[in-house]
Design a protein around this motif. Structure first.
Motif, mmCIF file in Angstrom:
data_model
loop_
_atom_site.group_PDB
_atom_site.id
_atom_site.type_symbol
_atom_site.label_atom_id
_atom_site.label_comp_id
_atom_site.label_asym_id
_atom_site.label_seq_id
_atom_site.Cartn_x
_atom_site.Cartn_y
_atom_site.Cartn_z
ATOM 1 N N ASP A 217 16.707 63.566 74.856
ATOM 2 C CA ASP A 217 17.457 63.205 76.061
ATOM 3 C C ASP A 217 18.566 64.214 76.343
ATOM 4 O O ASP A 217 18.741 64.653 77.486
ATOM 5 C CB ASP A 217 18.076 61.816 75.909
ATOM 6 C CG ASP A 217 18.961 61.472 77.099
ATOM 7 O OD1 ASP A 217 18.427 60.957 78.092
ATOM 8 O OD2 ASP A 217 20.181 61.746 77.049
ATOM 9 N N ARG A 218 19.313 64.584 75.314
ATOM 10 C CA ARG A 218 20.424 65.505 75.541
ATOM 11 C C ARG A 218 19.932 66.914 75.905
ATOM 12 O O ARG A 218 20.607 67.637 76.643
ATOM 13 C CB ARG A 218 21.315 65.581 74.295
ATOM 14 C CG ARG A 218 22.002 64.260 73.922
ATOM 15 C CD ARG A 218 22.864 63.715 75.052
ATOM 16 N NE ARG A 218 23.674 62.583 74.623
ATOM 17 C CZ ARG A 218 23.400 61.320 74.919
ATOM 18 N NH1 ARG A 218 22.329 61.014 75.628
ATOM 19 N NH2 ARG A 218 24.192 60.344 74.499
ATOM 20 N N GLY A 221 17.112 65.645 79.367
ATOM 21 C CA GLY A 221 17.236 64.487 80.233
ATOM 22 C C GLY A 221 16.082 63.533 79.999
ATOM 23 O O GLY A 221 15.407 63.589 78.967
ATOM 24 N N PRO A 313 26.632 65.776 73.415
ATOM 25 C CA PRO A 313 25.700 66.619 74.154
ATOM 26 C C PRO A 313 25.207 67.801 73.317
ATOM 27 O O PRO A 313 25.794 68.136 72.291
ATOM 28 C CB PRO A 313 26.534 67.111 75.338
ATOM 29 C CG PRO A 313 27.954 67.066 74.850
ATOM 30 C CD PRO A 313 28.018 65.897 73.914
ATOM 31 N N LYS A 318 20.251 69.527 79.566
ATOM 32 C CA LYS A 318 20.224 68.918 80.895
ATOM 33 C C LYS A 318 20.622 67.446 80.867
ATOM 34 O O LYS A 318 20.929 66.865 81.905
ATOM 35 C CB LYS A 318 18.822 69.037 81.497
ATOM 36 C CG LYS A 318 18.331 70.452 81.715
ATOM 37 C CD LYS A 318 16.908 70.430 82.289
ATOM 38 C CE LYS A 318 16.355 71.828 82.477
ATOM 39 N NZ LYS A 318 14.952 71.786 82.981
ATOM 40 N N GLY A 319 20.581 66.828 79.700
ATOM 41 C CA GLY A 319 20.800 65.390 79.610
ATOM 42 C C GLY A 319 22.237 64.991 79.869
ATOM 43 O O GLY A 319 23.174 65.668 79.424
ATOM 44 N N ASP A 320 22.419 63.881 80.562
ATOM 45 C CA ASP A 320 23.747 63.340 80.812
ATOM 46 C C ASP A 320 24.247 62.657 79.537
ATOM 47 O O ASP A 320 23.567 61.780 79.000
ATOM 48 C CB ASP A 320 23.667 62.332 81.954
ATOM 49 C CG ASP A 320 25.036 61.912 82.460
ATOM 50 O OD1 ASP A 320 25.888 61.548 81.620
ATOM 51 O OD2 ASP A 320 25.249 61.924 83.683
ATOM 52 N N PRO A 321 25.432 63.032 79.035
ATOM 53 C CA PRO A 321 25.941 62.420 77.799
ATOM 54 C C PRO A 321 26.177 60.913 77.891
ATOM 55 O O PRO A 321 26.343 60.253 76.864
ATOM 56 C CB PRO A 321 27.266 63.162 77.558
ATOM 57 C CG PRO A 321 27.135 64.443 78.305
ATOM 58 C CD PRO A 321 26.305 64.115 79.504
ATOM 59 N N SER A 322 26.178 60.367 79.120
ATOM 60 C CA SER A 322 26.328 58.921 79.259
ATOM 61 C C SER A 322 25.008 58.187 79.052
ATOM 62 O O SER A 322 24.995 56.961 78.914
ATOM 63 C CB SER A 322 26.898 58.566 80.638
ATOM 64 O OG SER A 322 25.913 58.706 81.651
ATOM 65 N N ASN A 323 23.900 58.908 79.044
ATOM 66 C CA ASN A 323 22.602 58.262 78.850
ATOM 67 C C ASN A 323 22.559 57.538 77.512
ATOM 68 O O ASN A 323 23.069 58.042 76.508
ATOM 69 C CB ASN A 323 21.464 59.280 78.899
ATOM 70 C CG ASN A 323 21.182 59.792 80.306
ATOM 71 O OD1 ASN A 323 21.715 59.286 81.282
ATOM 72 N ND2 ASN A 323 20.336 60.801 80.394
ATOM 73 N N LYS A 399 23.881 56.338 83.023
ATOM 74 C CA LYS A 399 23.031 56.755 84.140
ATOM 75 C C LYS A 399 21.609 56.249 83.897
ATOM 76 O O LYS A 399 20.927 55.788 84.811
ATOM 77 C CB LYS A 399 23.043 58.279 84.243
ATOM 78 C CG LYS A 399 24.403 58.877 84.567
ATOM 79 C CD LYS A 399 24.749 58.641 86.016
ATOM 80 C CE LYS A 399 26.104 59.192 86.420
ATOM 81 N NZ LYS A 399 26.716 60.198 85.626
#
Length: 444
Positions: A217-218, A221, A313, A318-323, A399
């Motif tokens: 994910d990090r 994405g 991260p 590309k991943g949003d750290p809030s994911n 997100k």
């Protein structure tokens, strides 16, 4: 305080076996009737899991609904985890299942949808926007198949977090990692002090999986795993997957995990003990880990010794750290075989009791974070309020809240996944072999 290791197995349904049917243990107000979607003396029926932490809260919800609706009661049955999985599968296939199908969403829900066994609830949620608005937006991902909603998210949320032992960090003179590079830089610092950088119950396999889920994910994405879930051929061949696998291998080779991790089980909570006794500095684990350490770690938690944070991260990722990744909720679908009357009762249960003011209180009392918006106002007076508020904020603001891979995939693909993850951590498959093996079961 219940064991949250049992909670993960209980709530996510790992380790089910066919032999569990012989150990069937059900209890409830009545048994199912022979008519699809019926159940005993109720207009609608509900089956779910027995035992803490869930059964008391589930029974309380049913009691509230039945008291308010004496002419359209819901009957219930509660089963042990493995027995439930066996019973629900056979009953749905035979057309004699309950009105409301309790589950984990993801791959199992997708199989129900493809077989035409559950109703499409998309239009109902559009018409009842206030219901949808009461729930975490991120909880609907695992309830959605091909852009349509087939389940009501409810109960609790359980993200995977990075924990650390504050005393160990202070003694070594380092700070919690803010990036993947920080993680790799911390590994030799702790090894020099004969402290394992990370605890890991690797024999349980799903604990290893958490590293892959969050790293991918990090790095990339959500798009790569979304393509896997959609059944796209060779979706695991995305370069980001090899990057993720190589990073995991680098961490293993750098002795990032405690010696003998492949023989440590999560069910024994031995991985938790390594953290709270200071033999390991950090641990990646689900939010239920907090309760285990509080219950078994003496004054470790109460004295402020435990730190927690979102997974950091990856530089250039590309991943949003809030994911978030983990368990974004639990889910109730409506059987397509149920009578119109039973379906209406189920929808009334969804739109009233499951989002009423009492529902979050019962889950908070059990040490869990409800997926109902605004429940954070109740945390001030709750035990573990600071931690519950962190989990609430991390989940409601995510997100994307991705479901754990072993639940998002079909049972066949999930078993291959867990097997190959274990082999990766044991050095028995290379990153490229891992990719090839996983591509072979996409869509199966």
């Amino acid at each position: 305080m219940i064991s949250r290791a049992m909670s993960r197995r209980h709530l996510l349904g790992l380790g089910a076996g066919a032999g569990a049917a012989a150990a069937l243990a059900a209890c409830g107000s009545s048994g199912p009737s022979s008519s699809p979607g019926g159940g005993g003396d109720g207009v609608a029926s509900y089956w779910s899991l027995s035992g803490p932490p869930g059964e008391p809260a589930r029974k309380a919800a049913l009691e509230r609904f039945n008291a308010a609706n004496p002419d359209t009661k819901i009957s219930s049955l509660f089963f042990q985890n493995d027995a439930f999985k066996q019973k629900i599968k056979t009953s749905i296939g035979a057309g004699t299942g309950p009105t409301m199908i309790w589950g984990w969403g993801g791959g199992t829900l997708k199989s129900y949808v493809e077989a035409g066994q559950v109703d499409d609830l998309t239009d109902w949620f559009t018409q009842n926007a206030a219901v949808k608005d009461k729930l975490f937006p991120s909880s609907f991902g695992a309830a959605t198949v091909n852009g349509r909603i087939y389940a009501m998210p409810h109960e609790t949320v359980q993200p995977i977090l990075l924990y650390w032992n504050k005393k160990v960090f202070d003694d070594v003179g380092v700070e919690p990692p803010q990036s993947w590079d920080d993680i790799m830089a911390l590994v030799p610092r702790f090894n020099e002090k004969n402290i394992a950088p990370f605890s890991l119950g690797g024999q349980s396999r799903w604990t290893n999986m958490m590293w892959l889920e969050l790293l991918l994910d990090r790095i990339a994405g959500t798009e790569v795993f979304d393509r896997v879930f959609a059944g796209e051929a060779n979706a695991w061949s995305d370069p980001a997957v090899l990057d993720m696998l190589n990073k995991v291998k680098q961490l293993i080779d750098a002795k990032g995990f405690v010696n003998g991790y492949s023989s440590i089980t999560a069910d024994s909570n031995a991985d938790q003990a390594l953290l709270y006794t200071g033999k390991a500095a950090m641990m990646l684990h689900g939010s239920w880990s907090y309760g285990i350490q509080e219950a078994q770690g003496g004054d470790f938690v109460s004295s402020g010794g435990l730190g927690w944070m979102n997974f950091p991260p990856v530089e250039g990722g590309k991943g949003d750290p809030s994911n978030q990744v983990g368990n974004p909720g639990h889910y109730l679908s409506i059987s397509s075989k149920a009578s119109p009357e039973a379906k209406e009762v189920a929808k009334k249960f969804f739109s009233t009791t499951l989002i009423d003011a009492e529902e979050p209180k019962h889950w908070i009392e059990s040490g869990n974070t409800p997926i109902i918006k605004g429940s954070d106002s109740l945390y001030g007076s709750a035990p573990n309020g600071e931690f519950l508020k962190f989990v609430y904020d991390a989940s409601v603001n995510a997100k994307v809240f991705a479901q754990s891979w072993d639940q998002a995939l079909s049972p066949t693909a999930a078993e291959t996944l867990l097997d190959n993850i274990a082999k990766l951590f044991q050095g028995q498959v290379s990153p490229q072999q891992w990719v090839d093996n996983m591509n072979a079961v996409i869509g199966k």
